[in-house]
Design a protein around this motif. Structure first.
Motif, PDB file in Angstrom:
ATOM      1  N   PRO A 130     -54.252 -33.155  -8.378  1.00  0.00           N
ATOM      2  CA  PRO A 130     -53.292 -34.157  -7.909  1.00  0.00           C
ATOM      3  C   PRO A 130     -52.735 -33.751  -6.548  1.00  0.00           C
ATOM      4  CG  PRO A 130     -52.821 -33.501 -10.185  1.00  0.00           C
ATOM      5  CD  PRO A 130     -53.831 -32.533  -9.649  1.00  0.00           C
ATOM      6  N   ASN A 131     -52.681 -34.697  -5.609  1.00  0.00           N
ATOM      7  CA  ASN A 131     -52.226 -34.402  -4.258  1.00  0.00           C
ATOM      8  C   ASN A 131     -50.697 -34.497  -4.206  1.00  0.00           C
ATOM      9  OD1 ASN A 131     -53.361 -33.728  -1.600  1.00  0.00           O
ATOM     10  ND2 ASN A 131     -52.309 -35.582  -0.919  1.00  0.00           N
ATOM     11  N   ILE A 132     -50.029 -33.374  -4.465  1.00  0.00           N
ATOM     12  CA  ILE A 132     -48.575 -33.325  -4.587  1.00  0.00           C
ATOM     13  C   ILE A 132     -48.041 -32.224  -3.677  1.00  0.00           C
ATOM     14  CG2 ILE A 132     -46.640 -32.848  -6.158  1.00  0.00           C
ATOM     15  CD1 ILE A 132     -48.390 -33.919  -8.429  1.00  0.00           C
ATOM     16  N   LYS A 133     -46.918 -32.500  -3.017  1.00  0.00           N
ATOM     17  CA  LYS A 133     -46.319 -31.494  -2.148  1.00  0.00           C
ATOM     18  C   LYS A 133     -44.806 -31.626  -2.147  1.00  0.00           C
ATOM     19  CE  LYS A 133     -46.190 -34.008   2.246  1.00  0.00           C
ATOM     20  NZ  LYS A 133     -46.516 -33.936   3.687  1.00  0.00           N
ATOM     21  N   LEU A 134     -44.144 -30.603  -1.604  1.00  0.00           N
ATOM     22  CA  LEU A 134     -42.712 -30.640  -1.372  1.00  0.00           C
ATOM     23  C   LEU A 134     -42.485 -31.277  -0.009  1.00  0.00           C
ATOM     24  CD1 LEU A 134     -41.891 -26.985  -2.501  1.00  0.00           C
ATOM     25  CD2 LEU A 134     -41.882 -29.055  -3.899  1.00  0.00           C
ATOM     26  N   SER A 135     -41.465 -32.104   0.110  1.00  0.00           N
ATOM     27  CA  SER A 135     -41.251 -32.817   1.364  1.00  0.00           C
ATOM     28  C   SER A 135     -40.938 -31.843   2.490  1.00  0.00           C
ATOM     29  CB  SER A 135     -40.108 -33.823   1.225  1.00  0.00           C
ATOM     30  OG  SER A 135     -38.853 -33.175   1.266  1.00  0.00           O
ATOM     31  N   GLU A 136     -41.192 -32.303   3.737  1.00  0.00           N
ATOM     32  CA  GLU A 136     -40.952 -31.468   4.907  1.00  0.00           C
ATOM     33  C   GLU A 136     -39.473 -31.147   5.100  1.00  0.00           C
ATOM     34  OE1 GLU A 136     -43.126 -33.826   4.818  1.00  0.00           O
ATOM     35  OE2 GLU A 136     -45.022 -33.027   5.575  1.00  0.00           O
ATOM     36  N   ASN A 137     -38.592 -31.888   4.430  1.00  0.00           N
ATOM     37  CA  ASN A 137     -37.164 -31.598   4.521  1.00  0.00           C
ATOM     38  C   ASN A 137     -36.763 -30.402   3.660  1.00  0.00           C
ATOM     39  OD1 ASN A 137     -36.654 -33.764   6.267  1.00  0.00           O
ATOM     40  ND2 ASN A 137     -36.501 -35.195   4.564  1.00  0.00           N
ATOM     41  N   LYS A 179     -32.774 -21.006   8.498  1.00  0.00           N
ATOM     42  CA  LYS A 179     -33.708 -21.572   7.526  1.00  0.00           C
ATOM     43  C   LYS A 179     -34.998 -22.016   8.206  1.00  0.00           C
ATOM     44  CE  LYS A 179     -29.998 -23.445   4.603  1.00  0.00           C
ATOM     45  NZ  LYS A 179     -29.439 -24.683   4.000  1.00  0.00           N
ATOM     46  N   SER A 180     -36.041 -22.133   7.403  1.00  0.00           N
ATOM     47  CA  SER A 180     -37.320 -22.656   7.886  1.00  0.00           C
ATOM     48  C   SER A 180     -37.722 -23.825   7.004  1.00  0.00           C
ATOM     49  CB  SER A 180     -38.412 -21.581   7.844  1.00  0.00           C
ATOM     50  OG  SER A 180     -38.077 -20.476   8.656  1.00  0.00           O
ATOM     51  N   ASN A 181     -38.278 -24.851   7.613  1.00  0.00           N
ATOM     52  CA  ASN A 181     -38.784 -25.981   6.835  1.00  0.00           C
ATOM     53  C   ASN A 181     -40.112 -25.622   6.193  1.00  0.00           C
ATOM     54  OD1 ASN A 181     -37.029 -27.404   9.120  1.00  0.00           O
ATOM     55  ND2 ASN A 181     -37.143 -28.774   7.373  1.00  0.00           N
ATOM     56  N   LEU A 182     -40.357 -26.188   5.019  1.00  0.00           N
ATOM     57  CA  LEU A 182     -41.620 -25.954   4.313  1.00  0.00           C
ATOM     58  C   LEU A 182     -42.604 -27.052   4.706  1.00  0.00           C
ATOM     59  CD1 LEU A 182     -40.316 -24.959   0.773  1.00  0.00           C
ATOM     60  CD2 LEU A 182     -41.439 -23.467   2.430  1.00  0.00           C
ATOM     61  N   PHE A 183     -43.363 -26.810   5.755  1.00  0.00           N
ATOM     62  CA  PHE A 183     -44.351 -27.776   6.205  1.00  0.00           C
ATOM     63  C   PHE A 183     -45.665 -27.573   5.439  1.00  0.00           C
ATOM     64  CE2 PHE A 183     -41.648 -27.372  10.065  1.00  0.00           C
ATOM     65  CZ  PHE A 183     -41.198 -28.690  10.109  1.00  0.00           C
ATOM     66  N   ASN A 184     -46.353 -28.673   5.160  1.00  0.00           N
ATOM     67  CA  ASN A 184     -47.633 -28.616   4.440  1.00  0.00           C
ATOM     68  C   ASN A 184     -47.515 -27.834   3.140  1.00  0.00           C
ATOM     69  OD1 ASN A 184     -49.126 -30.062   6.445  1.00  0.00           O
ATOM     70  ND2 ASN A 184     -49.135 -28.215   7.695  1.00  0.00           N
ATOM     71  N   ALA A 185     -46.394 -28.029   2.445  1.00  0.00           N
ATOM     72  CA  ALA A 185     -46.135 -27.283   1.204  1.00  0.00           C
ATOM     73  C   ALA A 185     -46.785 -27.996   0.020  1.00  0.00           C
ATOM     74  CB  ALA A 185     -44.633 -27.133   0.988  1.00  0.00           C
ATOM     75  N   TYR A 186     -48.114 -28.054   0.036  1.00  0.00           N
ATOM     76  CA  TYR A 186     -48.860 -28.668  -1.059  1.00  0.00           C
ATOM     77  C   TYR A 186     -48.897 -27.719  -2.250  1.00  0.00           C
ATOM     78  CZ  TYR A 186     -50.437 -32.444   1.939  1.00  0.00           C
ATOM     79  OH  TYR A 186     -50.473 -33.554   2.753  1.00  0.00           O
ATOM     80  N   LEU A 187     -48.790 -28.284  -3.431  1.00  0.00           N
ATOM     81  CA  LEU A 187     -48.842 -27.492  -4.651  1.00  0.00           C
ATOM     82  C   LEU A 187     -50.256 -27.480  -5.203  1.00  0.00           C
ATOM     83  CD1 LEU A 187     -45.567 -28.779  -6.380  1.00  0.00           C
ATOM     84  CD2 LEU A 187     -45.857 -26.770  -4.911  1.00  0.00           C
ATOM     85  N   ASP A 188     -50.633 -26.374  -5.776  1.00  0.00           N
ATOM     86  CA  ASP A 188     -51.956 -26.213  -6.384  1.00  0.00           C
ATOM     87  C   ASP A 188     -51.753 -26.222  -7.891  1.00  0.00           C
ATOM     88  OD1 ASP A 188     -54.487 -25.579  -7.142  1.00  0.00           O
ATOM     89  OD2 ASP A 188     -54.615 -23.689  -6.046  1.00  0.00           O
ATOM     90  N   GLY A 189     -52.104 -27.324  -8.546  1.00  0.00           N
ATOM     91  CA  GLY A 189     -51.844 -27.390  -9.981  1.00  0.00           C
ATOM     92  C   GLY A 189     -52.534 -28.540 -10.657  1.00  0.00           C
ATOM     93  N   LYS A 190     -52.006 -28.923 -11.824  1.00  0.00           N
ATOM     94  CA  LYS A 190     -52.608 -30.000 -12.605  1.00  0.00           C
ATOM     95  C   LYS A 190     -51.564 -30.591 -13.541  1.00  0.00           C
ATOM     96  CE  LYS A 190     -54.335 -26.975 -16.330  1.00  0.00           C
ATOM     97  NZ  LYS A 190     -55.545 -26.474 -17.021  1.00  0.00           N
ATOM     98  N   MET A 191     -51.864 -31.770 -14.056  1.00  0.00           N
ATOM     99  CA  MET A 191     -51.012 -32.415 -15.052  1.00  0.00           C
ATOM    100  C   MET A 191     -51.264 -31.770 -16.416  1.00  0.00           C
ATOM    101  SD  MET A 191     -49.256 -34.597 -13.339  1.00  0.00           S
ATOM    102  CE  MET A 191     -48.424 -35.199 -14.823  1.00  0.00           C
ATOM    103  N   LEU A 192     -50.167 -31.459 -17.119  1.00  0.00           N
ATOM    104  CA  LEU A 192     -50.285 -30.927 -18.472  1.00  0.00           C
ATOM    105  C   LEU A 192     -50.154 -32.032 -19.514  1.00  0.00           C
ATOM    106  CD1 LEU A 192     -48.217 -27.626 -18.193  1.00  0.00           C
ATOM    107  CD2 LEU A 192     -50.660 -27.999 -17.781  1.00  0.00           C
ATOM    108  N   ASP A 193     -49.366 -33.042 -19.207  1.00  0.00           N
ATOM    109  CA  ASP A 193     -49.271 -34.230 -20.036  1.00  0.00           C
ATOM    110  C   ASP A 193     -48.733 -35.351 -19.160  1.00  0.00           C
ATOM    111  OD1 ASP A 193     -46.375 -34.153 -20.025  1.00  0.00           O
ATOM    112  OD2 ASP A 193     -46.461 -32.647 -21.608  1.00  0.00           O
ATOM    113  N   ASP A 194     -48.398 -36.497 -19.760  1.00  0.00           N
ATOM    114  CA  ASP A 194     -47.974 -37.656 -18.975  1.00  0.00           C
ATOM    115  C   ASP A 194     -46.678 -37.424 -18.220  1.00  0.00           C
ATOM    116  OD1 ASP A 194     -50.173 -39.059 -19.744  1.00  0.00           O
ATOM    117  OD2 ASP A 194     -49.160 -40.256 -21.291  1.00  0.00           O
ATOM    118  N   ASN A 195     -45.910 -36.425 -18.612  1.00  0.00           N
ATOM    119  CA  ASN A 195     -44.603 -36.200 -18.004  1.00  0.00           C
ATOM    120  C   ASN A 195     -44.468 -34.851 -17.309  1.00  0.00           C
ATOM    121  OD1 ASN A 195     -44.295 -37.959 -20.577  1.00  0.00           O
ATOM    122  ND2 ASN A 195     -42.454 -38.443 -19.411  1.00  0.00           N
TER     123      ASN A 195
END
Length: 579
Positions: free
Chosen positions: A235-242, A253-269
């Motif tokens: 799933p293409n999911i990331k933390l916002s640039e803010n 502080k530093s902004n988290l740019f291109n902070a894509y997560l590497d993972g998967k869905m475990l269930d519908d929620n």
């Protein structure tokens, strides 16, 4: 005013993201496995009833088994005039192709759950080899688990802060006030926060010499939004640039740019993923760079160079300064400022605290839910009319035969068309927008104590360099990755690493970093490093390996043998003696 250019972006944009074949199989469970699965579910429900978390656990055990076909792909080696095609800018920029992922039942995909190991504190194990940088993190990662009491106190405090009665608070006695202050301290230290029905729970943290890995789960009260699946089935999911991070050894502080997560869905929620932050992003002296750019731009101004002008180019900049090719590193050679005079060399300490402020979680919508407006027909017609008036073909196949003047005109007409498009649809200019993305609004704040774990980390000087000393200086191997340290100020080279079997080492998927490879299940007792001319590798060499008939060609000449012949420099490095 035009946005100032980052003069090193051309180099940074030369990441070669290798797309490998994805092959997944699905098969029915034998009766013994089905019985074992049902028994495990029963035990999980019993444990949940005893702990009072029945509802969340029931969501876990009722997940559906989804099936779909796999996909494979080879990286294109030809020059495609992709910008000519009338496609969504966002999708073109990402370069993603839809592929299917197979999500099996809980006891098959998540062996940790079948062993009655809780999800929180074991996300790395839950994800298994679906991660790009997968491996056994249990020996290296620190668990970030709250007690049930702490979690309950955190939820209570958040509710009180949002809707508490000020008059009642004033009436509390001193002992109650002290207890509340203690509770708020626990709230600040909690690793699970809920905002507007979305709960983010930090699970584990691991930091080595190359990167920090932070595992987490995201649970929504309502069904998780449908999400675009990348070519490697994630799933293409990331933390916002803010979103920001503050390290206690850094100023600001530093902004988290291109902070894509590497993972998967475990269930519908529930989604489980890992945020990977490369060490180079944890050691950026933002204040120093800001000062350097101020001094550098003042130097340009003295030389009569306006970086904001419409006709600015790197070639003109280099010509004005008397340089063969522009780079910040070589400015002192023409009387300009030196980076080292302003930017500090920052090291990550063995122990530190990071303050995370996660603002919004963003995901890409599936293609069939993307509502990005197509380029209006009148803009297409205007573009085609301009091309026809100048005798320029609009057929992609004819692009390479155009003269340089025709290519410049085509680029001008193309840019004019898109500028008009963005005037009509200004939101579409953002990478993530209401047309192509969903957003979980929130502000989740965490404090995480981190202790660097450098066990099983090996660094070797390799000096795979040219006559000027440019190339691969060293490599560092951790339990999960191998990173090459490059010195290439003019971006002339592409470095390649092969495993012991002569195959290209894989990148880490959504968490990848340039010149960093995932070890996964590869044999890295010996690795081969090659320094290649950048354009020769892109235009010729890599196509040999990724061609459909490579297996047949390898009978005559392997990719390793080809690199042995064509590389500027090379080295063979052994790790099997480093125990």
């Amino acid at each position: 005013m035009a946005k100032k250019l980052d003069f090193d972006k051309e180099k940074n944009n030369r990441n070669d993201n290798v797309i490998e074949e994805i092959m997944q199989a699905d098969f029915p469970l034998p009766k013994q496995a089905e019985d074992a699965k049902n028994e495990a579910f029963s035990r999980i429900r019993e444990m949940a009833a005893a702990s009072g978390h029945t509802e969340n656990t029931e969501n876990m055990v009722q997940r559906l088994q989804e099936k779909s076909t796999g996909s494979s792909g080879k990286k294109s080696t030809g020059t495609a005039k992709s910008h000519k095609k009338f496609k969504t800018v966002y999708k073109t920029a990402l370069g993603l192709t839809a592929a299917a992922a197979v999500f099996s039942t809980v006891c098959i995909t998540n062996p940790a759950f079948a062993e009655n190991i809780p999800l929180v504190g074991n996300v790395f194990k839950q994800l298994g080899n679906s991660m790009g940088f997968y491996g056994d993190y249990s020996k290296y990662a620190k668990q970030l688990t709250d007690s049930a009491e702490d979690a309950e106190l955190a939820d209570t405090n958040e509710s009180q802060e949002d809707g508490g009665n000020p008059q009642s608070a004033q009436a509390e006695d001193q002992n109650t006030t002290e207890n509340n202050n203690a509770d708020k301290t626990k709230d600040n230290e909690s690793y699970s926060k809920t905002v507007d029905g979305t709960t983010v729970t930090l699970s584990e943290v691991y930091c080595n010499e190359m990167a920090l890995y932070l595992s987490m789960t995201i649970h929504t009260e309502d069904k998780f939004p449908d999400t675009f699946i990348t070519s490697d089935g994630k799933p293409n999911i990331k933390l916002s640039e803010n979103s920001t991070v503050k390290y206690d050894y850094m100023d600001g502080k530093s902004n988290l740019f291109n902070a894509y997560l590497d993972g998967k869905m475990l269930d519908d929620n529930t989604y489980a993923g890992v945020l990977r932050i490369p060490v180079e992003d944890m050691t950026v002296d933002d204040a120093g760079w800001t000062k350097f750019y101020e001094v550098r731009n003042a130097f340009f101004k003295e030389k009569g160079i306006d970086v904001d002008s419409e006709d600015f180019s790197f070639d003109k900049l280099a010509q004005a300064l008397g340089m063969d090719e522009y780079s910040d590193e070589k400015l002192p050679q023409v009387g300009g400022p030196a980076i080292s005079d302003y930017v500090k060399d920052i090291k990550v300490p063995d122990r530190f605290t990071m303050e995370l402020d996660l603002k919004d979680i963003v995901g890409t919508l599936p293609d069939d839910q993307d509502t990005t407006p197509d380029i209006p027909q009148d803009l297409r017609d205007e573009y085609n009319q301009k091309m026809a008036e100048h005798g320029i073909s609009t057929d992609d196949a004819d692009y390479e035969s155009l003269t340089e003047e025709q290519k410049d005109l085509e680029h001008q007409f193309f840019t004019e068309m898109w500028n008009e498009y963005f005037e009509r649809y200004p939101e579409a200019i953002e990478g993530n927008n209401r047309y192509n993305s969903w957003t979980l609004k929130g502000d989740w704040k965490f404090n995480v104590d981190v202790e660097k774990n450098t066990s099983d980390t090996v660094k070797k000087d390799v000096n795979v360099v040219d006559e000027n000393g440019d190339g691969v200086l060293s490599i560092t191997k951790t339990p999960f990755e191998i990173t090459m340290k490059m010195q290439d100020p003019e971006a002339k080279y592409f470095a390649v690493m092969l495993d012991a079997n002569g195959d290209i080492m894989p990148y880490g998927g959504v968490s990848n970093s340039n010149n960093t490879y995932a070890i996964q299940d590869r044999d890295i007792s010996t690795v081969y490093i090659y320094l290649c001319d950048y354009y020769e590798y892109m235009d010729e060499l890599k196509g040999y390996y990724w061609s459909d008939d490579y297996e047949e060609k390898a009978k005559t000449k392997t990719f390793k043998q080809l690199l042995d012949e064509r590389a500027v420099a090379s080295a063979e490095v052994h790790f099997d003696t480093d125990k």
